[in-house]
Design a protein around this motif. Structure first.
Motif, PDB file in Angstrom:
ATOM      1  N   THR A  38       0.840  -1.190   0.000  1.00  0.00           N
ATOM      2  CA  THR A  38       0.000   0.000   0.000  1.00  0.00           C
ATOM      3  C   THR A  38       0.876   1.242   0.000  1.00  0.00           C
ATOM      4  OG1 THR A  38      -1.798  -1.102   1.183  1.00  0.00           O
ATOM      5  CG2 THR A  38      -1.775   1.301   1.229  1.00  0.00           C
ATOM      6  N   ILE A  39       0.733   2.056  -1.044  1.00  0.00           N
ATOM      7  CA  ILE A  39       1.461   3.323  -1.124  1.00  0.00           C
ATOM      8  C   ILE A  39       0.487   4.473  -0.905  1.00  0.00           C
ATOM      9  CG2 ILE A  39       3.263   2.436  -2.645  1.00  0.00           C
ATOM     10  CD1 ILE A  39       1.808   3.821  -4.988  1.00  0.00           C
ATOM     11  N   THR A  40       1.008   5.578  -0.445  1.00  0.00           N
ATOM     12  CA  THR A  40       0.194   6.762  -0.194  1.00  0.00           C
ATOM     13  C   THR A  40       0.518   7.829  -1.225  1.00  0.00           C
ATOM     14  OG1 THR A  40       0.171   6.312   2.181  1.00  0.00           O
ATOM     15  CG2 THR A  40      -0.393   8.543   1.491  1.00  0.00           C
ATOM     16  N   TRP A  41      -0.541   8.405  -1.803  1.00  0.00           N
ATOM     17  CA  TRP A  41      -0.359   9.498  -2.759  1.00  0.00           C
ATOM     18  C   TRP A  41      -1.038  10.744  -2.237  1.00  0.00           C
ATOM     19  CZ3 TRP A  41      -3.649  10.536  -7.685  1.00  0.00           C
ATOM     20  CH2 TRP A  41      -3.126  11.647  -8.366  1.00  0.00           C
ATOM     21  N   TRP A  42      -0.250  11.826  -2.103  1.00  0.00           N
ATOM     22  CA  TRP A  42      -0.805  13.136  -1.803  1.00  0.00           C
ATOM     23  C   TRP A  42      -1.030  13.864  -3.119  1.00  0.00           C
ATOM     24  CZ3 TRP A  42       2.260  15.701   2.820  1.00  0.00           C
ATOM     25  CH2 TRP A  42       1.960  14.986   4.005  1.00  0.00           C
ATOM     26  N   ASP A  43      -2.290  14.065  -3.456  1.00  0.00           N
ATOM     27  CA  ASP A  43      -2.674  14.741  -4.690  1.00  0.00           C
ATOM     28  C   ASP A  43      -3.056  16.181  -4.362  1.00  0.00           C
ATOM     29  OD1 ASP A  43      -3.676  15.497  -7.167  1.00  0.00           O
ATOM     30  OD2 ASP A  43      -5.616  14.513  -6.836  1.00  0.00           O
ATOM     31  N   THR A  44      -2.388  17.148  -4.965  1.00  0.00           N
ATOM     32  CA  THR A  44      -2.640  18.560  -4.691  1.00  0.00           C
ATOM     33  C   THR A  44      -3.561  19.209  -5.719  1.00  0.00           C
ATOM     34  OG1 THR A  44      -0.630  19.173  -5.886  1.00  0.00           O
ATOM     35  CG2 THR A  44      -0.433  18.856  -3.501  1.00  0.00           C
ATOM     36  N   ALA A  51      -9.883  16.246  -8.938  1.00  0.00           N
ATOM     37  CA  ALA A  51      -9.631  15.013  -8.194  1.00  0.00           C
ATOM     38  C   ALA A  51     -10.471  13.816  -8.638  1.00  0.00           C
ATOM     39  CB  ALA A  51      -9.818  15.261  -6.698  1.00  0.00           C
ATOM     40  N   PRO A  52     -11.753  13.993  -9.014  1.00  0.00           N
ATOM     41  CA  PRO A  52     -12.528  12.820  -9.430  1.00  0.00           C
ATOM     42  C   PRO A  52     -11.881  12.025 -10.562  1.00  0.00           C
ATOM     43  CG  PRO A  52     -14.012  14.634  -8.979  1.00  0.00           C
ATOM     44  CD  PRO A  52     -12.611  15.207  -8.915  1.00  0.00           C
ATOM     45  N   ALA A  53     -11.290  12.700 -11.526  1.00  0.00           N
ATOM     46  CA  ALA A  53     -10.624  11.983 -12.627  1.00  0.00           C
ATOM     47  C   ALA A  53      -9.434  11.193 -12.107  1.00  0.00           C
ATOM     48  CB  ALA A  53     -10.184  12.971 -13.701  1.00  0.00           C
ATOM     49  N   TYR A  54      -8.695  11.773 -11.174  1.00  0.00           N
ATOM     50  CA  TYR A  54      -7.526  11.077 -10.638  1.00  0.00           C
ATOM     51  C   TYR A  54      -7.930   9.902  -9.752  1.00  0.00           C
ATOM     52  CZ  TYR A  54      -4.897  15.002 -12.498  1.00  0.00           C
ATOM     53  OH  TYR A  54      -4.344  15.931 -13.343  1.00  0.00           O
ATOM     54  N   THR A  73      -5.005  10.617  -0.963  1.00  0.00           N
ATOM     55  CA  THR A  73      -5.359  11.742  -0.111  1.00  0.00           C
ATOM     56  C   THR A  73      -5.249  13.021  -0.926  1.00  0.00           C
ATOM     57  OG1 THR A  73      -4.470  10.639   1.859  1.00  0.00           O
ATOM     58  CG2 THR A  73      -4.861  13.007   2.009  1.00  0.00           C
ATOM     59  N   ASN A  74      -6.341  13.766  -1.007  1.00  0.00           N
ATOM     60  CA  ASN A  74      -6.283  15.073  -1.655  1.00  0.00           C
ATOM     61  C   ASN A  74      -5.909  16.093  -0.594  1.00  0.00           C
ATOM     62  OD1 ASN A  74      -7.775  17.789  -2.539  1.00  0.00           O
ATOM     63  ND2 ASN A  74      -7.278  16.602  -4.365  1.00  0.00           N
ATOM     64  N   VAL A  75      -4.780  16.772  -0.792  1.00  0.00           N
ATOM     65  CA  VAL A  75      -4.303  17.753   0.190  1.00  0.00           C
ATOM     66  C   VAL A  75      -4.337  19.147  -0.437  1.00  0.00           C
ATOM     67  CG1 VAL A  75      -2.858  16.074   1.376  1.00  0.00           C
ATOM     68  CG2 VAL A  75      -1.883  17.418  -0.476  1.00  0.00           C
ATOM     69  N   PRO A  76      -4.642  20.168   0.345  1.00  0.00           N
ATOM     70  CA  PRO A  76      -4.664  21.525  -0.203  1.00  0.00           C
ATOM     71  C   PRO A  76      -3.312  21.914  -0.787  1.00  0.00           C
ATOM     72  CG  PRO A  76      -5.731  21.458   1.938  1.00  0.00           C
ATOM     73  CD  PRO A  76      -5.040  20.135   1.752  1.00  0.00           C
ATOM     74  N   ALA A  93       4.966  10.512   5.993  1.00  0.00           N
ATOM     75  CA  ALA A  93       5.282  11.024   4.658  1.00  0.00           C
ATOM     76  C   ALA A  93       4.641  10.152   3.581  1.00  0.00           C
ATOM     77  CB  ALA A  93       6.795  11.068   4.455  1.00  0.00           C
ATOM     78  N   PRO A  94       4.105  10.757   2.523  1.00  0.00           N
ATOM     79  CA  PRO A  94       3.537   9.967   1.428  1.00  0.00           C
ATOM     80  C   PRO A  94       4.647   9.367   0.579  1.00  0.00           C
ATOM     81  CG  PRO A  94       3.543  12.259   0.814  1.00  0.00           C
ATOM     82  CD  PRO A  94       4.030  12.207   2.243  1.00  0.00           C
ATOM     83  N   ASP A  95       4.317   8.334  -0.154  1.00  0.00           N
ATOM     84  CA  ASP A  95       5.291   7.737  -1.083  1.00  0.00           C
ATOM     85  C   ASP A  95       5.372   8.546  -2.375  1.00  0.00           C
ATOM     86  OD1 ASP A  95       5.960   5.140   0.367  1.00  0.00           O
ATOM     87  OD2 ASP A  95       3.767   5.057   0.275  1.00  0.00           O
ATOM     88  N   VAL A  96       4.257   9.177  -2.760  1.00  0.00           N
ATOM     89  CA  VAL A  96       4.190   9.967  -3.990  1.00  0.00           C
ATOM     90  C   VAL A  96       3.535  11.304  -3.664  1.00  0.00           C
ATOM     91  CG1 VAL A  96       3.309  10.097  -6.358  1.00  0.00           C
ATOM     92  CG2 VAL A  96       3.995   7.890  -5.398  1.00  0.00           C
ATOM     93  N   LEU A  97       4.067  12.361  -4.247  1.00  0.00           N
ATOM     94  CA  LEU A  97       3.511  13.701  -4.085  1.00  0.00           C
ATOM     95  C   LEU A  97       3.321  14.333  -5.451  1.00  0.00           C
ATOM     96  CD1 LEU A  97       2.878  16.300  -2.310  1.00  0.00           C
ATOM     97  CD2 LEU A  97       5.320  16.856  -2.581  1.00  0.00           C
ATOM     98  N   ARG A  98       2.193  14.991  -5.630  1.00  0.00           N
ATOM     99  CA  ARG A  98       2.003  15.823  -6.817  1.00  0.00           C
ATOM    100  C   ARG A  98       2.578  17.194  -6.475  1.00  0.00           C
ATOM    101  NH1 ARG A  98      -2.191  19.424  -9.040  1.00  0.00           N
ATOM    102  NH2 ARG A  98      -2.520  19.014 -11.259  1.00  0.00           N
ATOM    103  N   ALA A  99       3.762  17.468  -6.990  1.00  0.00           N
ATOM    104  CA  ALA A  99       4.526  18.646  -6.597  1.00  0.00           C
ATOM    105  C   ALA A  99       4.520  19.697  -7.694  1.00  0.00           C
ATOM    106  CB  ALA A  99       5.971  18.263  -6.272  1.00  0.00           C
ATOM    107  N   TYR A 100       4.230  20.912  -7.317  1.00  0.00           N
ATOM    108  CA  TYR A 100       4.367  22.040  -8.242  1.00  0.00           C
ATOM    109  C   TYR A 100       5.805  22.070  -8.764  1.00  0.00           C
ATOM    110  CZ  TYR A 100       4.704  26.952  -9.682  1.00  0.00           C
ATOM    111  OH  TYR A 100       4.932  28.110 -10.382  1.00  0.00           O
ATOM    112  N   VAL A 101       5.973  22.429 -10.032  1.00  0.00           N
ATOM    113  CA  VAL A 101       7.304  22.379 -10.633  1.00  0.00           C
ATOM    114  C   VAL A 101       8.317  23.230  -9.859  1.00  0.00           C
ATOM    115  CG1 VAL A 101       6.493  21.802 -12.944  1.00  0.00           C
ATOM    116  CG2 VAL A 101       6.713  24.211 -12.281  1.00  0.00           C
TER     117      VAL A 101
END
Length: 427
Positions: A38-44, A51-54, A73-76, A93-101
């Motif tokens: 189980t991995i954790t993804w923080w989606d920003t 988020a629904p598409a993701y 997890t959708n995070v602000p 800490a999440p395993d994956v982060l959606r990070a701003y460039v």
């Protein structure tokens, strides 16, 4: 405003498996084992609009990879970087982060990100826009895979331009200045409205061949003669007939977009994230009236606009099993199929050409913005670069409000920038 601001095709066998799934995205199957990882993804991303598409893609990934589960997890967006840095190295800490460039270099420098070189996540890196890979790289290593991208364009109201007798979008700032006057004279509405924030002023610097810093030469350049010329061009434009009065309040962004969407301003500088919101507005009921052109060129003779977007990055402190699963997940989420699925539903811009399917290119605005990506300027691989916007933005506000002249204001910005990058040569 820096917004955000989106890929890897995988094996043919995996693509066949995924073709039956709702998104049509492709991804590799996980190895069999004693139980799922189980991995954790923080989606920003936007919790309501994107988020629904993701979430749908996560479900597709789990179907195709029965050995991996994803705790979504959708995070602000605001504060996500700081939250990730605080959690780094801990079990939170999440395993994956959606990070701003703009975060990628900073997080890589602090050791919080795992290099993706040689992993399945980077297998198709050659298929991405080179500039987007460039701004996912730090210290010669790849630390992120571009999931979505964006850039600024000159958005304009085709009908108002036509009524003013303007046949084509302005190619230079001088032409925009003249066109704004014509629109005002012949239609009665403002020809151009500007959001006075640092990010929206960058095309005026790029238009003169300037930037906040010169990374290769390790020099602070925000106070250079070229930068002064760029901001003076902006000041001249804002003082021209037909240009909307400057809103210096915190509501400036909303004020500008309200005027544009209601046909009270004929042109603005804006990114693709506002396209969906514009559709259905009084001025743009179906998108047919929305013009998208490159930002005008400055004295250097060519247009330039900042590239934004988001990268998917992997936590450096995840164990080997979680890192491997995270890399497969990143590969799936940035595949051509996944990007096309999200783009068609969220009006986001893919980061690889093979994701621009027929369905995607019919989304209002996306084809126009795609054509502008080659004029985009990649974020330099400098961890502190995003921080440099603050002194620039602070002084820009004073300059545009007439509280100080351009040369003095940018010199002050350079002095403050020197505190953030003390090893750079100050002017």
């Amino acid at each position: 405003m820096r917004r955000a601001l989106t890929a890897l095709a995988l094996t043919a066998a995996a693509a066949a498996v995924l073709s039956a799934c709702s998104s049509g995205a492709a991804g590799p199957a996980a190895p069999t084992g004693p139980g799922p990882v189980t991995i954790t993804w923080w989606d920003t991303s936007d919790a309501e609009k994107e988020a629904p598409a993701y979430r749908s893609l996560v479900a597709d990934f789990e179907k195709a990879n029965p050995g991996i589960r994803v705790a979504y997890t959708n995070v602000p967006f605001d504060g996500a970087r700081e939250e990730f840095k605080a959690a780094a190295g801990t079990s939170d800490a999440p395993d994956v982060l959606r990070a701003y460039v703009g975060w990628t270099a900073d997080l890589a420098k602090s050791g919080d990100l795992a290099s993706l070189d040689g992993t399945v996540a980077a297998a198709d890196s050659a298929k991405f826009q080179p500039a987007l890979i460039e701004q996912a790289t730090y210290g010669g290593k790849l630390y992120g895979i571009p999931q979505v991208t964006d850039t600024l364009a000159l958005m304009y109201n085709k009908d108002l331009f036509a009524k003013a007798g303007i046949a084509a979008a302005p190619a230079t700032w001088d032409e925009l200045r003249a066109d704004a006057g014509l629109v005002k004279e012949r239609t009665g509405v403002d020809g151009f409205a500007f959001n006075p924030q640092d990010y929206y002023a960058m095309p005026f610097l790029y238009g003169e061949g300037a930037d906040l810093v010169d990374v290769a030469g390790k020099r602070i350049t925000v106070g250079s003669p070229a930068a002064v010329a760029g901001i003076d061009t902006l000041r001249g434009l804002l003082a021209a007939p037909g240009v909307a009065g400057l809103d210096t309040t915190e509501n400036a962004y909303a004020t500008v977009m309200d005027a544009f969407s209601n046909g009270k301003a004929a042109a603005v500088l804006q990114g693709p994230w506002e396209t969906a919101a514009l559709l259905g507005s009084p001025a743009f009921p179906d998108g047919a009236n929305l013009g998208i052109a490159a930002v005008p060129a400055g004295g250097a003779g060519r247009p330039g606009s900042p590239l934004g977007g988001h990268n998917l990055v992997v936590n450096a402190t995840s164990d080997a099993a979680h890192r491997a699963a995270a890399q497969k997940f990143v590969a799936f989420m940035t595949s051509a199929g996944s990007q096309a699925f999200a783009a068609a539903r969220n009006a986001t811009m893919p980061t690889r050409d093979d994701a621009y399917t027929a369905e995607v290119t019919t989304v209002p605005g996306l084809a126009g913005f795609r054509a502008l990506l080659p004029t985009g300027r990649a974020r330099p691989a400098l961890a502190e670069y995003t921080l440099l916007y603050e002194p620039f933005g602070t002084e820009l506000a004073k300059i545009l409000a007439g509280q100080e002249d351009t040369r003095t204001g940018l010199a002050n910005a350079a002095a403050e920038s020197a505190k953030l990058v003390p090893d750079y040569t100050a002017p």
